[in-house]
Design a protein around this motif. Structure first.
Motif, PDB file in Angstrom:
ATOM      1  N   SER A 124     -26.217   3.130  -0.479  1.00 41.62           N
ATOM      2  CA  SER A 124     -24.847   3.169   0.026  1.00 41.62           C
ATOM      3  C   SER A 124     -24.302   1.756   0.093  1.00 41.62           C
ATOM      4  O   SER A 124     -25.003   0.795  -0.201  1.00 41.62           O
ATOM      5  CB  SER A 124     -24.813   3.816   1.415  1.00 41.62           C
ATOM      6  OG  SER A 124     -25.296   2.897   2.382  1.00 41.62           O
ATOM      7  N   ASP A 125     -23.053   1.626   0.494  1.00 46.28           N
ATOM      8  CA  ASP A 125     -22.460   0.294   0.649  1.00 46.28           C
ATOM      9  C   ASP A 125     -22.180  -0.003   2.112  1.00 46.28           C
ATOM     10  O   ASP A 125     -21.410  -0.908   2.439  1.00 46.28           O
ATOM     11  CB  ASP A 125     -21.172   0.201  -0.166  1.00 46.28           C
ATOM     12  CG  ASP A 125     -21.043  -1.149  -0.872  1.00 46.28           C
ATOM     13  OD1 ASP A 125     -22.070  -1.836  -1.033  1.00 46.28           O
ATOM     14  OD2 ASP A 125     -19.921  -1.521  -1.264  1.00 46.28           O
ATOM     15  N   ALA A 126     -22.819   0.783   3.000  1.00 46.19           N
ATOM     16  CA  ALA A 126     -22.539   0.678   4.428  1.00 46.19           C
ATOM     17  C   ALA A 126     -23.140  -0.597   5.009  1.00 46.19           C
ATOM     18  O   ALA A 126     -24.158  -1.109   4.537  1.00 46.19           O
ATOM     19  CB  ALA A 126     -23.096   1.895   5.155  1.00 46.19           C
ATOM     20  N   THR A 127     -22.501  -1.087   6.065  1.00 45.94           N
ATOM     21  CA  THR A 127     -23.029  -2.221   6.811  1.00 45.94           C
ATOM     22  C   THR A 127     -24.316  -1.808   7.519  1.00 45.94           C
ATOM     23  O   THR A 127     -24.432  -0.695   8.021  1.00 45.94           O
ATOM     24  CB  THR A 127     -21.993  -2.704   7.841  1.00 45.94           C
ATOM     25  OG1 THR A 127     -20.772  -3.003   7.167  1.00 45.94           O
ATOM     26  CG2 THR A 127     -22.479  -3.945   8.562  1.00 45.94           C
ATOM     27  N   PHE A 144     -34.811  -6.394   0.436  1.00 47.30           N
ATOM     28  CA  PHE A 144     -35.148  -5.094  -0.143  1.00 47.30           C
ATOM     29  C   PHE A 144     -33.888  -4.238  -0.292  1.00 47.30           C
ATOM     30  O   PHE A 144     -33.671  -3.605  -1.334  1.00 47.30           O
ATOM     31  CB  PHE A 144     -36.170  -4.386   0.746  1.00 47.30           C
ATOM     32  CG  PHE A 144     -36.437  -2.960   0.360  1.00 47.30           C
ATOM     33  CD1 PHE A 144     -37.266  -2.652  -0.713  1.00 47.30           C
ATOM     34  CD2 PHE A 144     -35.862  -1.916   1.076  1.00 47.30           C
ATOM     35  CE1 PHE A 144     -37.509  -1.332  -1.074  1.00 47.30           C
ATOM     36  CE2 PHE A 144     -36.102  -0.594   0.729  1.00 47.30           C
ATOM     37  CZ  PHE A 144     -36.923  -0.303  -0.353  1.00 47.30           C
ATOM     38  N   LEU A 145     -33.055  -4.211   0.749  1.00 49.13           N
ATOM     39  CA  LEU A 145     -31.805  -3.436   0.685  1.00 49.13           C
ATOM     40  C   LEU A 145     -30.914  -3.932  -0.447  1.00 49.13           C
ATOM     41  O   LEU A 145     -30.302  -3.134  -1.168  1.00 49.13           O
ATOM     42  CB  LEU A 145     -31.061  -3.536   2.024  1.00 49.13           C
ATOM     43  CG  LEU A 145     -31.737  -2.864   3.223  1.00 49.13           C
ATOM     44  CD1 LEU A 145     -31.026  -3.259   4.511  1.00 49.13           C
ATOM     45  CD2 LEU A 145     -31.739  -1.351   3.064  1.00 49.13           C
ATOM     46  N   HIS A 146     -30.834  -5.245  -0.610  1.00 49.71           N
ATOM     47  CA  HIS A 146     -30.011  -5.807  -1.682  1.00 49.71           C
ATOM     48  C   HIS A 146     -30.584  -5.455  -3.055  1.00 49.71           C
ATOM     49  O   HIS A 146     -29.842  -5.048  -3.962  1.00 49.71           O
ATOM     50  CB  HIS A 146     -29.918  -7.323  -1.529  1.00 49.71           C
ATOM     51  CG  HIS A 146     -29.222  -8.006  -2.664  1.00 49.71           C
ATOM     52  ND1 HIS A 146     -27.856  -7.937  -2.852  1.00 49.71           N
ATOM     53  CD2 HIS A 146     -29.701  -8.766  -3.688  1.00 49.71           C
ATOM     54  CE1 HIS A 146     -27.524  -8.623  -3.938  1.00 49.71           C
ATOM     55  NE2 HIS A 146     -28.633  -9.137  -4.460  1.00 49.71           N
ATOM     56  N   GLY A 150     -26.533  -1.284  -5.532  1.00 48.69           N
ATOM     57  CA  GLY A 150     -25.738  -1.506  -6.730  1.00 48.69           C
ATOM     58  C   GLY A 150     -25.240  -2.931  -6.857  1.00 48.69           C
ATOM     59  O   GLY A 150     -24.616  -3.283  -7.866  1.00 48.69           O
ATOM     60  N   ARG A 151     -25.510  -3.758  -5.866  1.00 48.81           N
ATOM     61  CA  ARG A 151     -25.085  -5.160  -5.880  1.00 48.81           C
ATOM     62  C   ARG A 151     -26.204  -6.112  -6.302  1.00 48.81           C
ATOM     63  O   ARG A 151     -26.074  -7.322  -6.196  1.00 48.81           O
ATOM     64  CB  ARG A 151     -24.580  -5.558  -4.483  1.00 48.81           C
ATOM     65  CG  ARG A 151     -23.364  -4.771  -4.018  1.00 48.81           C
ATOM     66  CD  ARG A 151     -22.998  -5.133  -2.575  1.00 48.81           C
ATOM     67  NE  ARG A 151     -21.790  -4.441  -2.133  1.00 48.81           N
ATOM     68  CZ  ARG A 151     -20.564  -4.912  -2.250  1.00 48.81           C
ATOM     69  NH1 ARG A 151     -20.390  -6.113  -2.787  1.00 48.81           N
ATOM     70  NH2 ARG A 151     -19.529  -4.222  -1.836  1.00 48.81           N
ATOM     71  N   SER A 152     -27.320  -5.579  -6.758  1.00 49.78           N
ATOM     72  CA  SER A 152     -28.511  -6.398  -7.011  1.00 49.78           C
ATOM     73  C   SER A 152     -28.303  -7.440  -8.104  1.00 49.78           C
ATOM     74  O   SER A 152     -29.035  -8.433  -8.150  1.00 49.78           O
ATOM     75  CB  SER A 152     -29.690  -5.497  -7.372  1.00 49.78           C
ATOM     76  OG  SER A 152     -29.395  -4.726  -8.527  1.00 49.78           O
ATOM     77  N   GLY A 197     -19.051  -9.752  -4.195  1.00 53.65           N
ATOM     78  CA  GLY A 197     -19.707  -8.838  -5.126  1.00 53.65           C
ATOM     79  C   GLY A 197     -21.145  -8.555  -4.773  1.00 53.65           C
ATOM     80  O   GLY A 197     -21.749  -7.608  -5.293  1.00 53.65           O
ATOM     81  N   GLY A 198     -21.729  -9.376  -3.884  1.00 56.57           N
ATOM     82  CA  GLY A 198     -23.133  -9.236  -3.524  1.00 56.57           C
ATOM     83  C   GLY A 198     -23.313  -8.902  -2.059  1.00 56.57           C
ATOM     84  O   GLY A 198     -22.555  -8.126  -1.478  1.00 56.57           O
ATOM     85  N   THR A 199     -24.338  -9.510  -1.457  1.00 54.97           N
ATOM     86  CA  THR A 199     -24.725  -9.207  -0.080  1.00 54.97           C
ATOM     87  C   THR A 199     -24.779 -10.493   0.729  1.00 54.97           C
ATOM     88  O   THR A 199     -25.324 -11.497   0.274  1.00 54.97           O
ATOM     89  CB  THR A 199     -26.107  -8.526  -0.042  1.00 54.97           C
ATOM     90  OG1 THR A 199     -26.071  -7.336  -0.839  1.00 54.97           O
ATOM     91  CG2 THR A 199     -26.508  -8.169   1.377  1.00 54.97           C
TER      92      THR A 199
END
Length: 422
Positions: A124-127, A144-146, A150-152, A197-199
């Protein structure tokens, strides 16, 4: 969850390996060693099945003597040899040899369930709000989440909010325009835009001042930041992962953290337990750390004995994985033999709690009368010394014991150093 093939011969020789690998977050497939395979498949095979192996595989064999690890080299697969006494750690080592770099070391069933949940959250893209004591692996979880999101393919930027200079926090997070403050000779985009675009991983989020928390809330709600000195906001597309080593709900109740920001961050909460509560992870983390610390080109991989592993598992680990890493590094340097023995492990223990006894201020001559502010300052510094002794030097635990933030503790420690140097 990563997939891993295990040959039928391996399952027959060491039937417990499959269960360990499944606890370690692998989807295990039982295959014939000679069966067709995809190019990127990784397999665990018997040493006698080397004819079916590629350089990505791991070969295992049971030996009566000392265990050994030969890393993959020159097109040959890694080879692990061990006896019954070392089988438990060998299972952990095999799992870590096969584990992708972005996946934290896991050996505990509860941790495997948490990582499975985290894998779903990552898509997901959730915080995300990650809470846990210092050293429990919050940044590893964020990475790991990153990596699973889809932002990896974009940047992962980590920032420790406690390490940001308080006067520069806003400019460093949201950017600034040239000339917006004294010393701003050039414009800067800030960390939010750098992570576009990333994390963006905001560690120790509770250290942000309340005024800056309001601006962070707007950035999360509106998807835009207002650089210092700018008149128009700038759109930004970034996923925020926040982490805290204190209970953020308690910080809200104490008035030190905004409730609206807490709920904006707490969309997907992940709680990391202390290492003492997930003892199945200790062998896995130890194997991963020893793989990083060992010099394969000289001394080779240094195996801990079964007694050393038992001692590690029995320890309380107030410093969590960070303390475990320190213990293993010391053991590698100071060991007497070819292996890490139980006696090579220097495990600190916090002294039993005792009433806080403040040392009296030394009497001074009439020419230098005692001032109340000096008494108060010395009392505070002595309380800090006592808290650090009781927590075996663990700053986060000492700060919690004193009821202050780690930032305040660092200021007090700097003051103590200045007094000592005077």
């Amino acid at each position: 969850m990563s997939s891993l093939d295990v040959s039928r011969g391996v399952c027959a020789l060491v039937p417990g390996l499959q269960h360990w690998l499944e606890n370690a977050l692998y989807a295990v497939r039982i295959v014939d060693a000679a069966s067709p395979r995809d190019r990127d498949d990784r397999r665990i095979l018997l040493a006698t099945e080397i004819g079916h192996a590629t350089h990505r595989d791991i070969l295992i064999t049971i030996v009566p003597g000392a265990p050994s690890l030969l890393p993959a080299a020159n097109g040959l697969p890694a080879r692990v040899a061990f006896g019954m006494a070392d089988m438990g750690f060998a299972f952990a080592l095999i799992a870590e040899l096969a584990r992708p770099a972005s996946v934290p070391a896991v050996g505990d069933n509860g941790s495997a369930r948490l990582m499975t949940l985290a894998g779903r959250v990552a898509r997901s893209d959730a915080t995300v709000l990650i809470q846990g004591d210092t050293g429990t692996g919050k940044e590893g979880m964020a990475r790991f989440l990153h990596a699973r999101s889809g932002r990896s393919t974009h940047d992962f930027i980590a920032v420790n909010c406690a390490a940001l200079p308080e006067t520069m926090m806003e400019a460093m997070l949201f950017g600034h325009r040239k000339g917006s403050f004294t010393g701003a000779a050039n414009a800067s985009e800030g960390l939010f835009l750098a992570a576009d675009g990333g994390t963006l991983f905001l560690d120790e989020i509770a250290e942000l001042p309340l005024a800056l928390q309001a601006k962070l809330l707007r950035a999360l709600q509106e998807g835009e930041v207002l650089p210092v000195g700018a008149t128009h906001p700038v759109p930004v597309n970034v996923r925020v992962i926040a982490a805290c080593n204190r209970n953020l709900a308690e910080e809200v109740a104490a008035g030190r953290f905004r409730e609206d920001l807490y709920w904006r961050l707490n969309v997907m909460p992940l709680e990391l337990r202390p290492l003492a509560e997930r003892r199945g992870d200790i062998s896995a983390i130890a194997a991963a750390m020893l793989l990083r610390l060992s010099d394969m080109g000289k001394a080779g991989f240094v195996w801990p004995t079964a007694e050393a592993i038992e001692k590690l598992v029995a320890h309380g680990w107030p410093g969590n994985a960070r303390e475990l890493g320190n213990v293993l590094q010391r053991a590698l340097v100071l060991r007497d033999g070819d292996r890490i023995e139980a006696d090579d492990l220097s495990l600190g223990s916090a002294p039993p709690s005792a009433p806080a006894i403040v040392a009296p201020v030394a009497l001074v001559t009439p020419a230098a009368p005692i001032r109340l502010r000096d008494v108060a300052r010395h009392s505070k510094l002595e309380a800090i010394r006592l808290a650090l002794r009781e927590t075996d030097g663990h700053r986060a635990a000492a700060a919690r014991k004193l009821g202050i933030s780690e930032r305040t503790l660092r200021y007090r420690l700097a003051e103590m150093r200045e007094l000592a140097a005077a």
